[in-house]
Design an enzyme around this catalytic site. Structure first.
Site, short mmCIF file in Angstrom:
data_model
loop_
_atom_site.label_atom_id
_atom_site.label_comp_id
_atom_site.label_asym_id
_atom_site.label_seq_id
_atom_site.Cartn_x
_atom_site.Cartn_y
_atom_site.Cartn_z
N LYS A 251 6.47 7.34 16.18
CA LYS A 251 5.81 7.01 14.92
C LYS A 251 5.41 5.53 14.92
O LYS A 251 6.22 4.69 15.31
CB LYS A 251 6.71 7.32 13.72
N GLU B 264 4.38 6.69 2.54
CA GLU B 264 5.51 6.01 1.90
C GLU B 264 5.05 5.23 0.67
O GLU B 264 4.13 4.41 0.75
CB GLU B 264 6.17 5.06 2.91
N GLU C 76 3.11 2.44 12.49
CA GLU C 76 2.65 2.12 11.14
C GLU C 76 1.23 1.57 11.13
O GLU C 76 0.91 0.67 11.91
CB GLU C 76 3.58 1.08 10.50
N ASP D 261 13.26 2.71 12.23
CA ASP D 261 13.59 1.29 12.41
C ASP D 261 14.26 0.74 11.15
O ASP D 261 14.70 -0.41 11.13
CB ASP D 261 12.35 0.48 12.82
N SER D 262 14.39 1.59 10.12
CA SER D 262 15.26 1.26 8.98
C SER D 262 16.67 0.96 9.45
O SER D 262 17.47 0.39 8.70
CB SER D 262 15.26 2.41 7.97
N ASP E 235 10.79 5.79 15.75
CA ASP E 235 9.88 4.72 15.33
C ASP E 235 9.60 3.77 16.48
O ASP E 235 10.52 3.39 17.23
CB ASP E 235 10.53 3.90 14.21
N1 LIG Z 1 18.01 2.35 2.83
C1 LIG Z 1 16.68 2.27 3.02
N2 LIG Z 1 15.90 3.20 2.43
C2 LIG Z 1 14.55 3.17 2.59
O1 LIG Z 1 13.85 4.06 2.05
C3 LIG Z 1 13.98 2.15 3.41
C4 LIG Z 1 14.85 1.23 4.01
N3 LIG Z 1 16.18 1.30 3.80
N4 LIG Z 1 14.38 0.25 4.82
C5 LIG Z 1 12.99 0.25 5.22
C6 LIG Z 1 12.13 0.72 4.12
C7 LIG Z 1 12.08 -0.18 2.91
N5 LIG Z 1 11.85 0.75 1.84
C8 LIG Z 1 11.75 0.45 0.47
C9 LIG Z 1 12.52 -0.56 -0.08
C10 LIG Z 1 12.43 -0.85 -1.43
C11 LIG Z 1 11.55 -0.14 -2.25
C12 LIG Z 1 11.47 -0.47 -3.70
O2 LIG Z 1 12.32 -1.17 -4.22
N6 LIG Z 1 10.48 0.04 -4.42
C13 LIG Z 1 10.26 -0.23 -5.84
C14 LIG Z 1 8.76 -0.12 -6.08
C15 LIG Z 1 8.25 -1.25 -6.91
C16 LIG Z 1 6.79 -1.04 -7.23
O3 LIG Z 1 6.52 -0.39 -8.27
O4 LIG Z 1 5.92 -1.50 -6.47
C17 LIG Z 1 10.98 0.77 -6.74
O5 LIG Z 1 11.29 0.41 -7.87
O6 LIG Z 1 11.22 1.92 -6.35
C18 LIG Z 1 10.77 0.85 -1.67
C19 LIG Z 1 10.89 1.15 -0.33
C20 LIG Z 1 11.80 2.09 2.35
N7 LIG Z 1 12.59 2.01 3.57
C1 LIG Z 2 11.73 5.73 5.88
C2 LIG Z 2 11.15 6.23 7.16
C3 LIG Z 2 9.84 6.90 6.96
C4 LIG Z 2 11.10 5.16 8.21
O1 LIG Z 2 10.08 4.77 8.72
C5 LIG Z 2 12.38 4.56 8.65
O2 LIG Z 2 13.46 5.07 8.28
O3 LIG Z 2 12.31 3.57 9.39
MG LIG Z 3 10.34 3.02 9.93
#
Ligand SMILES: Nc1nc(=O)c2c([nH]1)NC[C@@H]1CN(c3ccc(C(=O)N[C@@H](CCC(=O)O)C(=O)O)cc3)CN21
Ligand SMILES: CC(C)C(=O)C(=O)O
Ligand SMILES: [Mg+2]
Length: 276
Positions: free
Chosen positions: A123, A192, A125, A55-56, A94
């Site tokens: 899948k 995740e 959540e 669902d991303s 998803d």
């Molecule tokens: N392009 C994309 N990639 C992804 O992995 C993803 C999506 N979209 N959309 C749905 C979710 C959102 N996701 C995300 C988005 C942002 C972070 C992020 O910025 N994380 C911070 C963590 C900060 C902390 O320490 O708590 C980082 O710095 O990595 C993580 C997962 C994973 N998924």
């Molecule tokens: C990042 C993966 C695990 C996901 O749930 C998605 O792409 O929606």
């Molecule tokens: Mg997802």
């Protein structure tokens, strides 16, 4: 080399039990997201084990700020597109936001993803109240993948995409959730954005394979969003678990092959792709 795809030698189709056997053998599982037939086909050719219609797509395809606006209709459409591109990889789809609010609703949505979307696993959540839906589906012969840690459909309550399970109580709760989704019937578990040490503990504590994204090197497998693995920036800040596999390579399929190789060898993810 072959006149058409139909003449090419077939890799054995990847099944849910085959993923469990990979965990038992210590062979890492390589997975990516896909949203259309052409990318799915390139991944399948590159030897990917599982493809997730995530669902991303609400973010990378539709341009939304989160995954909350994605509909079941969207997911069925993209899942069906991806299915047309796959020969061997396991297709996971998803379940969108609120389509598993209650077991009966979940059964209708999951049936649409399998029957119309041609997926082989769904899948969803979370744990807690979601355990009822996991049990209800798996008792009705629908393969279920659980998803714990950062659950993006919770973003409005969480207030952002943040690492989960960092303090001792939260880590303990996440381990208990992992055991609970397995007991409810889940056959695969996505972790995740959790600390690498916690993901390693969970992977050792459950019999089902774990697939990590931002969960360190000690999961049974890895997954990335396709766009992230190809260095396509969707306008958001790049999380630390992302790696551009197209960099220095001359084709998308070569990038997918490099991803599969690096996951299988353990080269990806490196320590810097994980969280402490
Ligand atoms: N392009 C994309 N990639 C992804 O992995 C993803 C999506 N979209 N959309 C749905 C979710 C959102 N996701 C995300 C988005 C942002 C972070 C992020 O910025 N994380 C911070 C963590 C900060 C902390 O320490 O708590 C980082 O710095 O990595 C993580 C997962 C994973 N998924
Ligand atoms: C990042 C993966 C695990 C996901 O749930 C998605 O792409 O929606
Ligand atoms: Mg997802």
């Amino acid at each position: 080399m072959y006149a058409n795809d139909a003449d090419a030698p077939l890799r054995a189709p990847i099944t849910v039990p085959a993923l469990r056997q990979m965990k038992q053998r210590g062979e890492r599982i390589a997975a990516l997201t896909a949203y259309d037939a052409s990318f799915a086909r390139a991944m399948d050719h590159a030897g990917i084990d599982a493809v997730l219609v995530g669902d991303s797509l609400g973010m990378v395809v539709q341009g939304g700020a989160n995954t909350v606006s994605v509909t079941l209709e969207d997911m069925v459409y993209h899942s069906r597109c991806v299915a047309k591109g796959l020969r061997s990889a396991l297709l996971i789809a998803d379940m969108p936001f609120q389509t598993y609010a209650g077991p009966e609703r979940a059964l209708d949505a999951a049936t649409a993803l399998l029957a119309e979307g041609l997926a082989s696993m769904v899948k969803l959540e979370g744990a807690g109240i979601v355990l009822d839906a996991i049990g209800y589906l798996s008792e009705r012969e629908i393969p279920v993948c659980a998803h714990l840690g950062l659950t993006p459909q919770s973003v409005l309550k969480l207030g952002g995409f943040r690492v989960q399970g960092r303090d001792a109580d939260a880590a303990k709760a996440l381990l208990a959730q992992a055991r609970a989704v397995e007991a409810a019937g889940a056959q695969l578990l996505v972790l995740e954005c959790v600390p690498s040490t916690l993901a390693a503990d969970i992977t050792g504590a459950v019999g089902i394979p774990t697939i990590g994204i931002g969960a360190g090197p000690d999961c049974d497998g890895q997954i990335l969003v396709c766009h992230d693995a190809l260095g396509i920036n969707s306008g958001h800040r790049r999380p630390r678990f992302v790696k551009d596999f197209l960099k220095g390579r001359d084709s998308v399929e070569a990038a997918f092959r490099a991803y599969v190789d690096e996951v299988k060898s353990g080269a990806f993810p490196a320590p810097e792709h994980g969280y402490a």
